[in-house]
Design an enzyme around this catalytic site. Sequence first.
Site, PDB file in Angstrom:
ATOM      1  N   THR B 158       0.878  -1.175   0.000  1.00 25.45           N
ATOM      2  CA  THR B 158       0.000   0.000   0.000  1.00 25.45           C
ATOM      3  C   THR B 158       0.920   1.231   0.000  1.00 25.45           C
ATOM      4  O   THR B 158       1.321   1.676  -1.064  1.00 25.45           O
ATOM      5  CB  THR B 158      -0.959   0.009   1.211  1.00 25.45           C
ATOM      6  OG1 THR B 158      -0.221  -0.177   2.413  1.00 25.45           O
ATOM      7  CG2 THR B 158      -1.983  -1.104   1.071  1.00 25.45           C
ATOM      8  N   LYS B 184       3.628  -6.948   3.986  1.00 29.22           N
ATOM      9  CA  LYS B 184       3.440  -5.527   3.708  1.00 29.22           C
ATOM     10  C   LYS B 184       3.023  -4.863   5.022  1.00 29.22           C
ATOM     11  O   LYS B 184       2.510  -5.514   5.929  1.00 29.22           O
ATOM     12  CB  LYS B 184       2.397  -5.267   2.622  1.00 29.22           C
ATOM     13  CG  LYS B 184       0.973  -5.675   2.899  1.00 29.22           C
ATOM     14  CD  LYS B 184       0.135  -4.777   3.760  1.00 29.22           C
ATOM     15  CE  LYS B 184       0.139  -3.332   3.308  1.00 29.22           C
ATOM     16  NZ  LYS B 184      -0.723  -2.520   4.272  1.00 29.22           N
ATOM     17  N   THR B 195      -2.553  -1.722   8.401  1.00 28.79           N
ATOM     18  CA  THR B 195      -2.609  -3.178   8.295  1.00 28.79           C
ATOM     19  C   THR B 195      -1.268  -3.819   7.970  1.00 28.79           C
ATOM     20  O   THR B 195      -0.505  -3.311   7.157  1.00 28.79           O
ATOM     21  CB  THR B 195      -3.635  -3.546   7.217  1.00 28.79           C
ATOM     22  OG1 THR B 195      -4.917  -3.213   7.726  1.00 28.79           O
ATOM     23  CG2 THR B 195      -3.578  -5.026   6.895  1.00 28.79           C
ATOM     24  N   GLU B 275       6.296   4.604   7.450  1.00 25.69           N
ATOM     25  CA  GLU B 275       5.893   5.833   6.771  1.00 25.69           C
ATOM     26  C   GLU B 275       6.606   7.062   7.329  1.00 25.69           C
ATOM     27  O   GLU B 275       6.449   7.429   8.474  1.00 25.69           O
ATOM     28  CB  GLU B 275       4.387   6.040   6.940  1.00 25.69           C
ATOM     29  CG  GLU B 275       3.576   5.151   6.027  1.00 25.69           C
ATOM     30  CD  GLU B 275       2.077   5.270   6.280  1.00 25.69           C
ATOM     31  OE1 GLU B 275       1.669   6.100   7.094  1.00 25.69           O
ATOM     32  OE2 GLU B 275       1.326   4.508   5.653  1.00 25.69           O
ATOM     33  N   ASN B 398      -0.154  10.487   6.516  1.00 24.53           N
ATOM     34  CA  ASN B 398      -1.364   9.993   7.143  1.00 24.53           C
ATOM     35  C   ASN B 398      -2.516  10.983   7.113  1.00 24.53           C
ATOM     36  O   ASN B 398      -3.668  10.609   7.297  1.00 24.53           O
ATOM     37  CB  ASN B 398      -1.068   9.520   8.564  1.00 24.53           C
ATOM     38  CG  ASN B 398      -0.339   8.197   8.536  1.00 24.53           C
ATOM     39  OD1 ASN B 398      -0.889   7.204   8.108  1.00 24.53           O
ATOM     40  ND2 ASN B 398       0.920   8.200   8.942  1.00 24.53           N
ATOM     41  N   THR B 403      -7.246  10.853   0.630  1.00 27.64           N
ATOM     42  CA  THR B 403      -7.640  11.835  -0.381  1.00 27.64           C
ATOM     43  C   THR B 403      -6.907  11.566  -1.683  1.00 27.64           C
ATOM     44  O   THR B 403      -6.054  10.695  -1.769  1.00 27.64           O
ATOM     45  CB  THR B 403      -7.329  13.260   0.100  1.00 27.64           C
ATOM     46  OG1 THR B 403      -5.957  13.328   0.471  1.00 27.64           O
ATOM     47  CG2 THR B 403      -8.204  13.609   1.275  1.00 27.64           C
TER      48      THR B 403
END
Lengths: 403, 403
Positions: B158, B184, B195, B275, B398, B403
């Site tokens: 993702t 992942k 996740t 991230e 995040n 969006t």
Amino acid sequence: MTDVVAFPDSPGTTAAAGFRAAGITAGLKASGNRDLALVVNDGPLQVGAAVFTTNRVVGAPVLWSRQAVSDGVVHAVVLNSGGANVCTGPEGFQDTHATAEKVAEVLGASAADVLVASTGLIGERLPLGALLAGVDLAAAALAVGTEAGEAAADAIRTTDTVAKTAHVVVETPSGAFTVGGMAKGAGMLAPALATMLCVVTTDAVVDASTADAALRAGTRSTFDRVDSDGCMSTSDTVALLASGASGVTPDGAAFAEAVQAVCASLARQLVADAEGATHDIAVTVTGAETEDAALAVARAVTRSNLFKTAVFGNDPNWGRILAQVGTVPVEVAAFEPDRLDVSVNGVQVCRAGGAYRPRDEVDMASQREVRVDIDLHAGDASVTVWTNDLTHDYVHENSAYST
Amino acid sequence: MTDVVAFPDSPGTTAAAGFRAAGITAGLKASGNRDLALVVNDGPLQVGAAVFTTNRVVGAPVLWSRQAVSDGVVHAVVLNSGGANVCTGPEGFQDTHATAEKVAEVLGASAADVLVASTGLIGERLPLGALLAGVDLAAAALAVGTEAGEAAADAIRTTDTVAKTAHVVVETPSGAFTVGGMAKGAGMLAPALATMLCVVTTDAVVDASTADAALRAGTRSTFDRVDSDGCMSTSDTVALLASGASGVTPDGAAFAEAVQAVCASLARQLVADAEGATHDIAVTVTGAETEDAALAVARAVTRSNLFKTAVFGNDPNWGRILAQVGTVPVEVAAFEPDRLDVSVNGVQVCRAGGAYRPRDEVDMASQREVRVDIDLHAGDASVTVWTNDLTHDYVHENSAYST
């Protein structure tokens, strides 16, 4: 009870009769801004109560003040920004002791009746010479009136962008009494562990147990519902001082209500000034079996970085909200995942655990306040917890804090 | 056991004999990137085990797969990115069911032996037509070898910037067996609730209870020690499939060790790809009375936004660490606050609860990895938990996610 008057129209700790305050520059902050506040109760009563952090690592001022308040008598509170005096060992405790002794000396009081509160960096000793000289300056500056109360509120700021003050006047059949206060704590709201300090004063005639009960009830439904996970900082202190100067003896409920109103206003001001925040978020959980269950669910949501960054992005991401609700164990809060409803700013985006109104009906961008309502459909209890969004500026301020 | 081979040198799920894999574009992602993976166990054994999120709000794929794995037989796993199929009601469950039926049909298998895993946004249904057509494409692309394993690992990404794969070959007196896997989950590491999906394959001869025990032990000491607070996402799934194609029956300990080694490599890759992170942080708590106590203290630290932003600022702020340690209740972890030691990157900045070496001796800026060691001096148990720093980019990714 009249409406609560808040900063900048409230002097805070000097609103009630019988109190003098001062806020001066002792030189503890590199900025040269005010960094030492003194609040003195001139009586006739010198009743005091206080609640402290539940953290097991606490500063010397908390260790000192816990003891000092235990007899219900408080003559004065001395507060400093520019250093928390936490993790400073026996030497740090001696610094706090010396500060209380100094205040007692200049006031002709007993050190055991002086509370000490400190905020700032952990792990470094305070410059004791500057601190003690500052007490002399503060004692000389003690005054009644708006300017003195404002100066005290200004002196306890750390990353707070504005001072926080509030007061309320309560009319009773036997006359009026006042409750006022000041607070600092911009950073506490997003994470745990940034210090919140608060001094509440009143000219009501109350005894120590009434003061203690009112303060505990008042903080539980206000400061304790801002953010968070109950993991308070090493220094959090909320003190209540009663002078009895109004001569009015309110009933316990009316007094508690006034204390709560002032605490609620100060707590709301803390939220509004949270470090780097662009939104204040009220998470209300209804339909819970118990208040504790509602609180656990609300805190699970307000603790979520994913939720808080979504709010920063003006994204009514109810999926992240539901996922966070789902982390609460069944023994803590009963609910069926497929009965959960969620509204954001009044738009029901989730009904019975699934999508309902389109998310683009939700307007989050045009106002600072965001309301999230979660209905568990499992009972009648409800709770509101306040938090803030997680922003670039939050990261910036907290990564640069000690440099 | 030879060293674990990791991405980009490991094919992951196709390293072990008896497995084919595919990763294709079904059109679930707007980007047009791969979004559907299929891993098929060609036997001779079709043993399976899986562990799932503890969240009470779970996606349809978790509801389905919990049932499907309960008999210990798994023929295939189908995974998609581009949509989590969570909070999608009975219709979402039917979509998952239809997906499993479709996989069963193309493989000539039973749908009850097909696991389904999905990741992406919550609250929106998947485009079923595209998904089922994608299963046909994936079945046609099934292959052994590196390319197929890499494609599958790519298809489940993702916000992951790279695919994650690993495998290990274990020599035994009766021959060699292999354990491999893919995962992942870039976002899970800083907060809870993004996740993590993982498929581990092996050609060892093991029964379902051996597979289950090895997977539970292997995840508990690896994926469960990355971040966090145990509040997993709505979709977390780790599956283990055994083909028996090597003909080698390892003893249980050797097999569990190999599974753990692969899980550890994949977990470490997740941390390294979190991230927006600039630092991977290993928080090690030693001197605890019990492993649970050590874990509670480590997680209290790794959950702290203030600590994580300080690390982003290359600030060895041991005060924030101690304050976070202090939030752990005494009934959870015994320790004396004035005996705590803290080292950052090997420099002991805090000794016996107070300042020790100067913080400017700590170099954090020149390397991605940061080691924090906390000694409770209360026993012999220790634990390491991994997390990441909290950065501007974390907030950006995040807040922009949906969006």
